[in-house]
Design a protein around this motif. Structure first.
Motif, PDB file in Angstrom:
ATOM      1  N   ASN A 251      94.578  29.465  29.749  1.00 34.94           N
ATOM      2  CA  ASN A 251      93.911  29.776  28.480  1.00 34.94           C
ATOM      3  C   ASN A 251      92.417  30.041  28.629  1.00 34.94           C
ATOM      4  OD1 ASN A 251      96.330  29.458  27.320  1.00 34.94           O
ATOM      5  ND2 ASN A 251      95.882  27.594  26.188  1.00 34.94           N
ATOM      6  N   GLY A 252      91.982  30.254  29.872  1.00 33.54           N
ATOM      7  CA  GLY A 252      90.578  30.615  30.060  1.00 33.54           C
ATOM      8  C   GLY A 252      89.605  29.447  30.018  1.00 33.54           C
ATOM      9  N   THR A 253      90.086  28.249  30.338  1.00 29.04           N
ATOM     10  CA  THR A 253      89.184  27.100  30.475  1.00 29.04           C
ATOM     11  C   THR A 253      88.743  27.000  31.932  1.00 29.04           C
ATOM     12  OG1 THR A 253      90.220  25.850  28.708  1.00 29.04           O
ATOM     13  CG2 THR A 253      89.111  24.563  30.373  1.00 29.04           C
ATOM     14  N   PHE A 254      87.488  26.626  32.160  1.00 26.18           N
ATOM     15  CA  PHE A 254      86.994  26.492  33.532  1.00 26.18           C
ATOM     16  C   PHE A 254      86.536  25.060  33.770  1.00 26.18           C
ATOM     17  CE2 PHE A 254      86.559  30.903  32.409  1.00 26.18           C
ATOM     18  CZ  PHE A 254      86.909  31.577  33.569  1.00 26.18           C
ATOM     19  N   LEU A 255      87.082  24.439  34.825  1.00 30.47           N
ATOM     20  CA  LEU A 255      86.682  23.072  35.179  1.00 30.47           C
ATOM     21  C   LEU A 255      86.044  23.115  36.568  1.00 30.47           C
ATOM     22  CD1 LEU A 255      90.019  21.399  34.074  1.00 30.47           C
ATOM     23  CD2 LEU A 255      87.886  21.394  32.799  1.00 30.47           C
ATOM     24  N   SER A 256      84.938  22.398  36.744  1.00 22.84           N
ATOM     25  CA  SER A 256      84.197  22.585  37.998  1.00 22.84           C
ATOM     26  C   SER A 256      83.889  21.270  38.696  1.00 22.84           C
ATOM     27  CB  SER A 256      82.877  23.301  37.702  1.00 22.84           C
ATOM     28  OG  SER A 256      82.073  22.447  36.903  1.00 22.84           O
ATOM     29  N   ALA A 257      83.602  21.364  39.991  1.00 18.82           N
ATOM     30  CA  ALA A 257      83.102  20.233  40.769  1.00 18.82           C
ATOM     31  C   ALA A 257      82.253  20.803  41.894  1.00 18.82           C
ATOM     32  CB  ALA A 257      84.257  19.432  41.342  1.00 18.82           C
ATOM     33  N   GLU A 258      81.287  20.026  42.351  1.00 18.85           N
ATOM     34  CA  GLU A 258      80.450  20.543  43.445  1.00 18.85           C
ATOM     35  C   GLU A 258      79.838  19.405  44.242  1.00 18.85           C
ATOM     36  OE1 GLU A 258      76.912  22.472  42.049  1.00 18.85           O
ATOM     37  OE2 GLU A 258      76.861  21.254  40.265  1.00 18.85           O
ATOM     38  N   LEU A 259      79.482  19.717  45.472  1.00 22.69           N
ATOM     39  CA  LEU A 259      78.768  18.773  46.331  1.00 22.69           C
ATOM     40  C   LEU A 259      77.806  19.550  47.215  1.00 22.69           C
ATOM     41  CD1 LEU A 259      81.320  16.146  47.715  1.00 22.69           C
ATOM     42  CD2 LEU A 259      79.342  15.705  46.284  1.00 22.69           C
ATOM     43  N   ALA A 260      76.671  18.924  47.532  1.00 26.50           N
ATOM     44  CA  ALA A 260      75.717  19.550  48.459  1.00 26.50           C
ATOM     45  C   ALA A 260      75.368  18.533  49.537  1.00 26.50           C
ATOM     46  CB  ALA A 260      74.464  19.985  47.704  1.00 26.50           C
ATOM     47  N   SER A 261      74.933  19.033  50.710  1.00 24.84           N
ATOM     48  CA  SER A 261      74.565  18.131  51.806  1.00 24.84           C
ATOM     49  C   SER A 261      73.271  17.389  51.459  1.00 24.84           C
ATOM     50  CB  SER A 261      74.370  18.948  53.082  1.00 24.84           C
ATOM     51  OG  SER A 261      73.364  19.922  52.855  1.00 24.84           O
ATOM     52  N   ASN A 262      73.020  16.288  52.165  1.00 24.85           N
ATOM     53  CA  ASN A 262      71.775  15.544  51.935  1.00 24.85           C
ATOM     54  C   ASN A 262      70.583  16.393  52.318  1.00 24.85           C
ATOM     55  OD1 ASN A 262      72.968  13.204  51.021  1.00 24.85           O
ATOM     56  ND2 ASN A 262      73.253  12.380  53.068  1.00 24.85           N
TER      57      ASN A 262
END
Length: 373
Positions: A251-262
């Motif tokens: 239905n066009g929903t966007f769920l996100s997650a992210e990580l970056a290095s120290n």
């Protein structure tokens, strides 16, 4: 704009952006006292001062008073002006810190906003530009904010502590917003991602992709993670790598997650394999929380519902974050608006965690500087 002139008074440095953004939209002046009054280093931080300067650039006639120690701030908002702006963000926080607020304000400018922001594009604190591009822009489109001039582009990447990234954002203006009914998130149909590396071996990004896929492949087959290795001037001033993942539903929903290095010189070194796996787990957790808007953009959705036409808007969210709960309190004090909150326990129909159905009637906010052609 509101005609009352009584100013709202707050204490402490928490939720400074929320208060200033809502003050700008509602026309209520704001006085914030005791900003880190008991700290060894009292007053506003560099990144907060930079945020206030940015507000000053995009408005016309704002009055800003700060006392000598920087512990008291008085802000009387002017009119949102927009136009072409350039701003150097503080490298202490990511560009996402500034962009989140610009997304709230940009549709209500007098002239379409075209802004170049320089600083840190991806860090561990604020939502990265990649995630805002993948989740916040489609959300704004649901409210009728769309057009050729609606874009967010990463020109250069910059990692902390040096920064050196550059982002271009442009947004058309709208007179009124459409009410929305987002009550069915749908099922996850595909996962897209961006593994980026700057000033380290390009192989890092590939290692991140392999480890993230090792977990996500068990969940869904349609996965594509792009790798982005910027070279030379475009790679900013500090080394680093990271991953942002976005799951899209039917239905066009966007769920996100992210990580970056120290950041360089801070904390233990992170293996790209661990980072990829942890980020994949974070995404699965976000999918479990569910809802039609991911936890990063909850407050943006609620604000746009508040400002919509005088009609009912509904949105189904996952568990509310502490930031969102405070935001609802602020909406009440600035716009005198209350949301109807219904909890929906995660049962047969709603997979995953408990959900919250938020309903409100918009205040019919209209962009006064946008005269009808």
């Amino acid at each position: 704009m509101a005609t009352q002139t009584h100013s709202l008074s707050y204490a402490g440095c928490n939720f400074l952006r929320q208060r200033l953004v809502l003050s700008t939209l509602s026309g209520h002046p704001v006085k914030i006292r005791k900003i880190r009054a008991r700290d060894d280093n009292p007053g506003l931080r560099d990144f907060e001062a930079s945020f206030i300067r940015l507000l000053d650039k995009i408005t016309n006639g704002s009055r800003i008073e700060i006392n000598q120690t920087g512990t008291t701030l008085y802000y009387q908002p002017g009119l949102l002006y927009g136009g072409s702006v350039e701003h150097d963000c503080s490298v202490l926080r990511g560009i996402g810190y500034y962009l989140e607020s610009l997304l709230c304000l940009a549709p209500f400018m007098k002239h379409p906003l075209r802004i170049v922001l320089r600083g840190v594009t991806n860090d561990q604190v604020d939502p990265s530009v990649d995630v805002l591009k993948a989740t916040a822009l489609p959300l704004l489109k649901q409210f009728g904010i769309d057009g050729e001039s609606f874009e967010l582009k990463i020109v250069r990447r910059g990692m902390p502590p040096g920064g050196g990234g550059e982002v271009f954002f442009s947004c058309p203006v709208r007179k009124v917003l459409k009410p929305i009914q987002l009550t069915d998130p749908g099922k996850i149909k595909r996962i897209r991602g961006m593994a980026y590396s700057v000033r380290v071996s390009p192989q890092m990004a590939n290692r991140i992709v392999d480890s993230a896929r090792s977990i996500l492949n068990k969940f869904i087959p349609d996965i594509y993670i792009y790798t982005d290795h910027m070279k030379g001037v475009n790679s900013g001033k500090s080394p680093g790598f990271g991953l942002s993942l976005v799951a899209e539903t039917t239905n066009g929903t966007f769920l996100s997650a992210e990580l970056a290095s120290n950041p360089q010189g801070q904390g233990a070194a992170v293996l790209p394999e661990d980072l990829g796996q942890n980020c994949a787990k974070l995404l699965l957790e976000e999918i479990y929380r569910g809802g039609c808007v991911d936890s990063t953009n909850q407050s943006l959705a609620l604000l746009l519902m508040t400002l919509g036409q005088q009609d009912v808007s509904k949105v189904l969210l996952g568990p509310l974050s502490p930031y969102t709960i405070e935001f609802l309190r602020h909406l009440k004090s600035f716009f005198q608006i209350m949301f109807k909150v219904e909890t929906k326990p995660g049962g047969e129909e709603l997979k995953g965690g408990d959900k919250v159905l938020m309903t409100c009637v918009g205040i019919g906010f209209s962009n006064l500087s946008k005269t009808l052609k």
